[in-house]
Design an enzyme around this catalytic site. Structure first.
Site, mmCIF file in Angstrom:
data_model
loop_
_atom_site.group_PDB
_atom_site.id
_atom_site.type_symbol
_atom_site.label_atom_id
_atom_site.label_comp_id
_atom_site.label_asym_id
_atom_site.label_seq_id
_atom_site.Cartn_x
_atom_site.Cartn_y
_atom_site.Cartn_z
ATOM 1 N N ASP A 1 0.818 -1.227 0.000
ATOM 2 C CA ASP A 1 0.000 0.000 0.000
ATOM 3 C C ASP A 1 0.849 1.273 0.000
ATOM 4 O O ASP A 1 0.563 2.217 0.733
ATOM 5 C CB ASP A 1 -0.946 0.018 1.210
ATOM 6 C CG ASP A 1 -2.057 -1.009 1.103
ATOM 7 O OD1 ASP A 1 -2.041 -1.805 0.146
ATOM 8 O OD2 ASP A 1 -2.928 -1.028 1.980
ATOM 9 N N ASP B 1 -0.421 -4.467 -3.715
ATOM 10 C CA ASP B 1 -1.424 -3.397 -3.887
ATOM 11 C C ASP B 1 -0.791 -2.020 -3.720
ATOM 12 O O ASP B 1 -1.360 -1.140 -3.074
ATOM 13 C CB ASP B 1 -2.566 -3.556 -2.867
ATOM 14 C CG ASP B 1 -3.215 -4.927 -2.920
ATOM 15 O OD1 ASP B 1 -3.113 -5.605 -3.961
ATOM 16 O OD2 ASP B 1 -3.822 -5.332 -1.911
#
Length: 532
Positions: A349, A370
């Site tokens: 992230d 991600d």
């Protein structure tokens, strides 16, 4: 487990009046919420005999503001009563919701004002409503046990009636957004002869000069220097000193050095520009992480909400490491935010493109899982995306886009970029599977256009989320990419995957049409191309 307390009772006459208004306006809004074009058109024609659709949307949004105020009051009451027994993470989750509900009211009031304006811009209002829907998703994410499986500090379960209020807000916004789509008219995409320009139009000529000029020729308003030679020694002090709700560019020069601080620019800090001495020279670093008890929304080294933020020649780093789960280096919910020659360095992230319209040019983004995620309408142009070495057994996903409704004008567009392995991954890349992205929400949308894809990418290209979630409703597309990882012969066969074969379909994801770049990028001074 902390006991759930009942929500404080409101006076009965207030509840009765509010519910009466709710039922009446929900009836009006749901009349046009059908996805059938013929039904929608027929009902729209009948409704506009007495009210215009903008008037109906305004009524719906005013209703929604009432609901948001109710939700905010209940969250605040609940937080106050439970505070002594809440974990640090749970306190973060409450803080996130309260802040996002404040932002919701601000954006909805702006949308109502815009709908009443003679210079009505449907694209801008659609983006505002989408932003607000994203705020509700983010609020509920903080209390979701499925999103908090990395540790056990989420013991509190949000009362169902409070969840229902937030979901009801989202449903109202969904109706309003769909009504807006009924009457909006898309601007024509720029012709090929019109797109080869140096700057997008939402950047002023002055901002263009700022981005082109070396720092020694920049007239900045404040300076930060860790050695004491500037106006301030910390970035937070400089941000605090900057004006609120500025309509003109306010420049903060951050002299080379490592600044260990978490920086937050709230919604009132508008038109701020950070200028550094270059990637690896001006470094803003911190190490908050999900594992250490922070909500994902509060882990960023730098988080920005105020509109019109620009960053140039800076490294943003979250040094928590791959074992600490979600640990954001930078979060942007700043509309018309732009980034030039910046580095975003983290693991899981890394870059939270949370909401609104954003543009990244000649930037470097490093991560593992991600590492570009969120629900902004965002274009990455001439940038480099590097997959780092993750923990053993983990899969690499470059993106996790979170579009939650088909009407939302959001997505991740990666244009003329390079998708590569970072130096620490190159020697061991055969041990890890890497993918271009995976769906976070039902209508996840990501495209890779005219980019170089190296051989670290698995032949399937894209990774499932949970089982077959969103495989029919997502939009993942590839167009005219190059490199050993660009071969689509063994790509996934999901209904939502597109082998884009014509320029018209691909063009909608370029700077001009996708983020209305012609209306705002010129003012930032960042070089760009509206088309390919």
């Amino acid at each position: 487990m902390i006991n759930n307390h009942p929500i404080r009772e409101k006076p009965k006459h207030i509840i009765f009046n509010l519910l009466s208004l709710i039922f009446f306006l929900i009836f009006l809004s749901t009349v046009v919420s059908s996805q059938s074009p013929s039904y929608t058109t027929h009902k729209t024609q009948r409704l506009t005999e007495t009210k215009t659709i903008p008037e109906l949307i305004i009524a719906d949004l005013n209703l929604t503001i009432l609901k948001v105020n109710l939700a905010s009051s209940n969250f605040s009451d609940l937080q106050t009563r439970l505070f002594p027994n809440l974990t640090h993470y749970e306190r973060c989750a409450f803080e996130d919701c309260l802040g996002l509900l404040d932002d919701t009211i601000s954006d909805l009031e702006t949308a109502v004002s815009d709908l009443r304006s003679s210079s009505l811009e449907f694209n801008d209002i659609s983006m505002l409503l989408t932003n607000v829907m994203t705020y509700q998703d983010t609020c509920l994410d903080g209390f979701s046990t499925s999103d908090n499986e990395n540790n056990n500090d989420m013991t509190y379960e949000l009362p169902e009636n409070l969840k229902e209020i937030i979901l009801d807000i989202s449903n109202n916004l969904s109706n309003s957004l769909h009504m807006l789509q009924v009457i909006s008219r898309k601007k024509p995409s720029p012709k090929s002869s019109e797109v080869d320009v140096e700057y997008p139009s939402w950047l002023s000529e002055n901002d263009q000069r700022l981005l082109e000029a070396p720092v020694q020729e920049t007239n900045y308003n404040l300076s930060v220097a860790i050695d004491g030679t500037g106006n301030f020694t910390t970035i937070n002090d400089a941000v605090f000193a900057a004006p609120n709700m500025s309509e003109t560019r306010f420049i903060i020069y951050i002299k080379g050095g490592e600044y260990f601080e978490n920086v937050e620019l709230p919604k009132k800090k508008t038109m701020i520009m950070f200028i550094g001495d270059g990637i690896g020279k001006t470094v803003i670093k911190a190490n908050r992480s999900r594992i250490d008890g922070w909500s994902t929304f509060q882990t960023p080294t730098v988080g920005v909400k105020g509109k019109g933020y620009i960053a140039k020649d800076i490294s943003f780093v979250n040094s928590a490491g791959p074992a600490k789960a979600q640990a954001v280096a930078f979060r942007s919910g700043s509309d018309h935010s732009a980034f030039y020659r910046c580095e975003f360095d983290g693991y899981q992230d890394t870059l939270y493109v949370h909401s609104a319209k954003q543009f990244y040019r000649e930037c470097d983004i490093y991560g593992t899982i991600d590492f570009i995620f969120g629900n902004a309408a965002v274009v990455f142009q001439n940038s480099s995306l590097y997959a780092r070495k993750p923990n053993p057994g983990h899969k690499i996903a470059f993106t996790a886009q979170s579009r939650n409704q088909s009407d939302q004008p959001t997505g991740i567009s990666i244009l003329n970029c390079r998708i590569l392995a970072a130096p620490d991954l190159i020697p061991v890349k055969e041990n890890f599977k890497a993918y271009l992205g995976r769906p976070w929400r039902k209508y996840s949308r990501t495209v890779i256009i005219k980019s170089f894809i190296d051989d670290l990418i698995h032949p399937a290209g894209w990774l499932e989320g949970k089982k077959d979630f969103a495989l029919e409703t997502l939009y993942y597309g590839e167009y005219m990419n190059e490199g050993p990882g660009a071969n689509m012969a063994k790509r996934v066969t999901w209904p939502g995957f597109r082998r884009i074969e014509n320029q018209t379909e691909a063009t909608q994801f370029t700077v001009g049409p996708f983020i209305d770049g012609s209306t705002w990028l010129n003012s930032t001074g960042i070089p760009f191309s509206l088309g390919f």
